[in-house]
Scaffold this active site. Sequence first.
Site, mmCIF file in Angstrom:
data_model
loop_
_atom_site.group_PDB
_atom_site.id
_atom_site.type_symbol
_atom_site.label_atom_id
_atom_site.label_comp_id
_atom_site.label_asym_id
_atom_site.label_seq_id
_atom_site.Cartn_x
_atom_site.Cartn_y
_atom_site.Cartn_z
ATOM 1 N N ASP A 67 2.434 5.483 -6.606
ATOM 2 C CA ASP A 67 3.681 5.433 -5.838
ATOM 3 C C ASP A 67 4.931 5.443 -6.706
ATOM 4 O OD1 ASP A 67 2.683 5.450 -3.221
ATOM 5 O OD2 ASP A 67 2.081 3.356 -3.391
ATOM 6 N N HIS A 120 0.885 -1.184 0.000
ATOM 7 C CA HIS A 120 0.000 0.000 0.000
ATOM 8 C C HIS A 120 0.922 1.233 0.000
ATOM 9 C CE1 HIS A 120 -3.504 2.355 0.621
ATOM 10 N NE2 HIS A 120 -3.902 1.960 1.833
ATOM 11 N N HIS A 136 -2.102 -2.435 -9.957
ATOM 12 C CA HIS A 136 -3.154 -1.894 -9.099
ATOM 13 C C HIS A 136 -4.345 -2.839 -9.087
ATOM 14 C CE1 HIS A 136 -5.875 0.921 -7.174
ATOM 15 N NE2 HIS A 136 -4.766 1.537 -6.782
HETATM 16 N N1 CMC Z 1 5.516 -6.433 -9.809
HETATM 17 C C1 CMC Z 1 5.556 -7.651 -10.338
HETATM 18 N N2 CMC Z 1 4.454 -8.406 -10.537
HETATM 19 C C2 CMC Z 1 3.287 -7.866 -10.184
HETATM 20 C C3 CMC Z 1 3.170 -6.601 -9.647
HETATM 21 C C4 CMC Z 1 4.353 -5.860 -9.471
HETATM 22 N N3 CMC Z 1 4.307 -4.633 -8.975
HETATM 23 N N4 CMC Z 1 1.870 -6.324 -9.410
HETATM 24 C C5 CMC Z 1 1.183 -7.393 -9.769
HETATM 25 N N5 CMC Z 1 2.046 -8.335 -10.253
HETATM 26 C C6 CMC Z 1 1.701 -9.632 -10.772
HETATM 27 C C7 CMC Z 1 1.508 -10.651 -9.666
HETATM 28 O O1 CMC Z 1 2.714 -11.308 -9.321
HETATM 29 C C8 CMC Z 1 0.527 -11.581 -10.307
HETATM 30 O O2 CMC Z 1 1.213 -12.379 -11.232
HETATM 31 P P1 CMC Z 1 0.868 -13.926 -11.413
HETATM 32 O O3 CMC Z 1 -0.579 -13.940 -11.812
HETATM 33 O O4 CMC Z 1 1.818 -14.386 -12.455
HETATM 34 O O5 CMC Z 1 1.086 -14.528 -10.061
HETATM 35 C C9 CMC Z 1 -0.375 -10.657 -11.108
HETATM 36 O O6 CMC Z 1 0.433 -9.530 -11.416
HETATM 37 C C10 CMC Z 1 -1.612 -10.207 -10.359
HETATM 38 O O7 CMC Z 1 -1.193 -9.688 -9.091
HETATM 39 P P2 CMC Z 1 -2.118 -9.633 -7.801
HETATM 40 O O8 CMC Z 1 -1.254 -9.581 -6.600
HETATM 41 O O9 CMC Z 1 -3.161 -10.704 -7.859
HETATM 42 O O10 CMC Z 1 -2.863 -8.280 -8.040
HETATM 43 P P3 CMC Z 1 -3.459 -7.403 -6.902
HETATM 44 O O11 CMC Z 1 -4.649 -6.770 -7.450
HETATM 45 O O12 CMC Z 1 -3.676 -8.158 -5.638
HETATM 46 O O13 CMC Z 1 -2.247 -6.415 -6.644
HETATM 47 C C11 CMC Z 1 -0.969 -4.685 -5.894
HETATM 48 C C12 CMC Z 1 -2.290 -5.076 -6.525
HETATM 49 C C13 CMC Z 1 -0.903 -3.165 -5.812
HETATM 50 C C14 CMC Z 1 -0.878 -5.276 -4.470
HETATM 51 C C15 CMC Z 1 0.201 -5.229 -6.749
HETATM 52 O O14 CMC Z 1 0.108 -4.728 -8.059
HETATM 53 C C16 CMC Z 1 1.557 -4.909 -6.131
HETATM 54 O O15 CMC Z 1 2.009 -5.653 -5.263
HETATM 55 N N6 CMC Z 1 2.224 -3.810 -6.580
HETATM 56 C C17 CMC Z 1 3.464 -3.386 -5.986
HETATM 57 C C18 CMC Z 1 3.223 -2.604 -4.722
HETATM 58 C C19 CMC Z 1 2.700 -1.220 -5.015
HETATM 59 O O16 CMC Z 1 3.180 -0.542 -5.899
HETATM 60 N N7 CMC Z 1 1.726 -0.819 -4.220
HETATM 61 C C20 CMC Z 1 1.104 0.513 -4.357
HETATM 62 C C21 CMC Z 1 -0.297 0.364 -4.852
HETATM 63 S S1 CMC Z 1 -1.062 1.897 -5.378
HETATM 64 C C22 CMC Z 1 -1.037 2.971 -4.036
HETATM 65 C C23 CMC Z 1 -1.573 2.430 -2.789
HETATM 66 O O17 CMC Z 1 -2.627 1.835 -2.724
HETATM 67 O O18 CMC Z 1 -0.928 2.642 -1.793
#
Ligand code: CMC
Length: 376
Positions: A312, A222, A261
């Site tokens: 971010d 987050h 996201h």
């Molecule tokens: N780097 C590498 N792979 C990623 C990333 C990333 N940043 N984000 C998603 N993926 C991949 C993930 O590994 C998965 O791949 P697979 O299906 O092969 O296992 C796929 O994309 C779907 O990911 P998910 O975790 O199911 O998607 P989510 O909706 O739960 O994730 C998220 C959203 C924000 C947690 C994730 O994109 C992430 O961890 N991003 C990095 C952390 C980040 O930048 N957070 C800030 C978010 S925006 C501001 C805020 O809310 O604070």
Amino acid sequence: MVDSSEVQRGLQDVVALQSRICFIDGVRGRLIYQGYDIRDLAARSTFEEVAYLLWYGRLPNAAQLAELTDRIGALRALPPPLAERVEAMPVDAHPMDILRTAVSALAFFEPEETKPGPSSIGGAQRLTAVLPTILGQFHRRRAGLPPIRERPELSQAAYLLYALLDREPSELEEKAIDVALVLHADHELNASTFAARVTASTLSDLYSAITSAVGTLKGPLHGGANERVVRLLDQIGSTDRVEEVVRGMLDRHERVMGFGHRVYKVEDPRATILRDWSRRIGEAKGDRHYFDLLRRLEEVVHREKGLYPNVDLYSGSIYALLGVPYDLFTPIFAASRVAGWTAHVLEEYEDLRLIRPTAKYVGALDLPYVPVDQRG
Ligand code: CMC
């Protein structure tokens, strides 16, 4: 009995409540606060106007804005017993932990403002006013800077920078921080806002709800991502190393912070605006290295994973160029999001319904009970 296909892990796509505060169109990449497009607000409004909009549901006229600005300026001083507590907190603590504990402690001194109900609008304004003071007091002590003075004449953006750096920002720097504060002020049912609403939905008090939110924002998935982005850029060092470092991370199934996201399927509109500000600040400082690294990072991550930047990705590069220490990036996010958190808590109190989902039980049933002296 609930079928496993009905379990929405992470509550993904679950519509948990109605809200008038914020709308995200994840397909078209639009973000709306109380009816207004974030692009208009970032270009033309200040953080104070946006806080008013979130709390009262309409943009203020000039007199209402002046009144709110004065009130926030007047509420910046910490109650002396809280200032003493902040003074006694460990200097090596993460500032998000300082913020969490100080917000919680503030409730001892302001029992009226924190009560559920309409009076908590006073608490919302109080919290918004004091977050920069708490951070400034803590950071100045560890950095050996002079003690903080409340500067009621400064805008919230200028006060935040003054609190952290002991200097007044240039017009461009103030605008950059103000835009960042506007863009971070709310984001529908993100994890920290949801945590605040869950706490408020038990009829708990405002400051408890915001304490929950601060603790939730801290996590790297987050608000904690912005700090990690800049640490990654430092580790990469030069644009010709981006490819190698990213490939290594993806091979190890690591996440690249600042990308992806839950709601946006396209570029986060906040990232679009902050990209431009990262370039402007980089050019004004004669230092584009973060911007160039980020552009290359975007290319590689999009090509390898199809992921778009989120809010971010670029924010930390702006703060770093202004001289803000990395561990204060997520606290800056909090100093803005507190407006949205409190608006959501006020909305929750107006239309209260205990938030209490259910879990699909996948554990054992009907185990024979074995007394302790007979267990192997
Ligand atoms: N780097 C590498 N792979 C990623 C990333 C990333 N940043 N984000 C998603 N993926 C991949 C993930 O590994 C998965 O791949 P697979 O299906 O092969 O296992 C796929 O994309 C779907 O990911 P998910 O975790 O199911 O998607 P989510 O909706 O739960 O994730 C998220 C959203 C924000 C947690 C994730 O994109 C992430 O961890 N991003 C990095 C952390 C980040 O930048 N957070 C800030 C978010 S925006 C501001 C805020 O809310 O604070």
